[in-house]
Design an enzyme around this catalytic site. Structure first.
Site, short mmCIF file in Angstrom:
data_model
loop_
_atom_site.label_atom_id
_atom_site.label_comp_id
_atom_site.label_asym_id
_atom_site.label_seq_id
_atom_site.Cartn_x
_atom_site.Cartn_y
_atom_site.Cartn_z
N SER A 191 0.80 -1.22 0.00
CA SER A 191 0.00 0.00 0.00
C SER A 191 0.83 1.27 0.00
O SER A 191 0.32 2.34 -0.35
CB SER A 191 -0.94 0.01 1.22
N ASP A 251 -2.84 8.02 8.18
CA ASP A 251 -3.67 7.15 9.01
C ASP A 251 -2.74 6.42 9.97
O ASP A 251 -1.65 6.90 10.25
CB ASP A 251 -4.53 6.21 8.15
N HIS A 268 0.13 4.68 7.10
CA HIS A 268 0.70 5.25 5.87
C HIS A 268 1.14 6.70 6.04
O HIS A 268 0.44 7.50 6.66
CB HIS A 268 -0.32 5.15 4.74
#
Length: 359
Positions: free
Chosen positions: A34, A315, A318
């Site tokens: 991600s 968050d 990340h």
């Protein structure tokens, strides 16, 4: 005040390093999780998606599947390399645009096939390599044959950033995955590197020659780990486990460069780079995070913090755009000799194998 000075210097550095004219490499391919995903998970049955606000709040196209407020590291590196566009995700890449590269990264993906499975479907590293073979076949059709395709790939830059989820969404979740009950941290790191080595050799066999490997950051310092351990300080046991992996990965770079003809693997020390950024920017998440599945990701539609450049994390997992920018700057052009081994990305694409010989 220190964080704002760092932000200004970083943005100036980025502007000065943008390259006009032709890109430094003809093509650029991205594998990972991600931290690099730019839309491959959007249509998958998974909780690991970021195609909704507040993700993308500062990106020109809005929410695209990038797990941050703006650009991710793959985007910033494309700018450094001189591309006038960002590399498209495999999920939507079409036509001859694939000649300039494809992004295969997938949120929650790992080196191990089972990593992140509790979140739903994802393109784990083995699947990303399968997707790359599809791309190679398409390139062969465009260029006439497989030999021409691999000759083209020989000139490209490949980056691989994977392994974080093998800890966050596997080894560090003993209530879901058995790995920590079966292996010690040292055994697990060795197991991961053995599997990763085979995957990288497959990438090499498929034509990759210039390959950048991103080491793991200080996972013990991310908001998710602080919350899980109810502490304000970095989780030492987690960071020690990560360091075992990174030590083995750096050694793997030497092994691959020694035993694979014409291979140029480099290692980016994200552990030390991330530690420097964390002490400069705020360590709390910028968005309001969910307490349910997917726990730790931004709650859809909730407004993020206003001063986003002051935060390292968007968050619980990340980085913000500014965090991605600073990290990519140091990966591309090392600030310290410890940032990369045996050279940084800039010298890799310029063909300078002797960059650190005198260090």
């Amino acid at each position: 005040m220190a964080c704002y000075v760092t932000i200004v210097v970083t943005l100036l550095f980025l502007v000065l390093n943008l390259v006009e004219g032709a890109p430094q490499v003809p093509c650029y391919f991205i594998f990972g999780d991600s931290l690099l995903d730019n839309g491959n998970n959007n249509d998958l049955q998974t909780a690991a998606r970021a195609n909704y606000l507040p993700y993308g709040v500062d990106f020109p196209d809005g929410p695209t599947g990038r797990f941050t407020n703006g650009r991710n590291m793959a985007d910033f590196l494309a700018e450094h390399l001189g591309f006038d566009h960002y590399i498209p995700p495999f999920a939507s890449a079409t036509g001859d645009e694939i000649l300039q590269g494809v992004n295969y990264a997938s949120g929650s993906a790992g080196i191990r096939n089972d990593t992140g499975s509790h979140l739903g479907y994802r393109f784990y590293m083995g699947k990303q390599l399968e997707n790359h073979k599809v791309t190679i076949s398409r390139i062969a059709d465009l260029l006439g044959n497989i030999t021409s395709a691999k000759n083209h790939l020989n000139k490209c830059l490949f980056i691989v950033g994977i392994g974080s989820n093998d800890y966050i969404n596997n080894f560090l979740m003993p209530e879901v995955y058995p790995s920590s009950h079966v292996y010690s941290p040292s055994q697990y790191a060795t197991l991961l590197i053995q599997q990763y080595s085979q995957q990288l050799k497959e990438l090499y066999e498929d034509g990759a020659r210039k390959i950048t490997l991103f080491g793991l950051p200080q996972i013990g310092c991310i908001p998710d780990q602080l919350k899980r351990h109810s502490t304000l300080f970095c989780v030492d046991s987690t960071n020690k486990a990560v360091q075992l992996f990174n030590k083995n990965l750096k050694a793997l770079v030497d092994d691959l460069n020694t035993n694979l003809p014409d291979a140029q693997f480099i290692y980016i020390n994200m552990y030390s780079i991330s530690s420097a950024i964390v002490v400069t920017l705020l360590n709390s998440p910028c968005c309001q995070v969910s307490k349910t599945m997917p726990e730790g990701q931004c709650i859809p539609g909730k407004s993020p913090c206003l001063i986003r450049p002051a935060h390292f994390f968007f968050d619980n997992f990340h980085p913000t755009e500014i965090g991605n920018s600073i990290a990519t700057n140091r990966a591309y052009s090392a600030l310290l000799p410890s940032d990369s081994y045996p050279m940084d990305i800039r010298h890799l694409v310029m063909g300078n194998k002797l960059y650190y010989d005198d260090q």
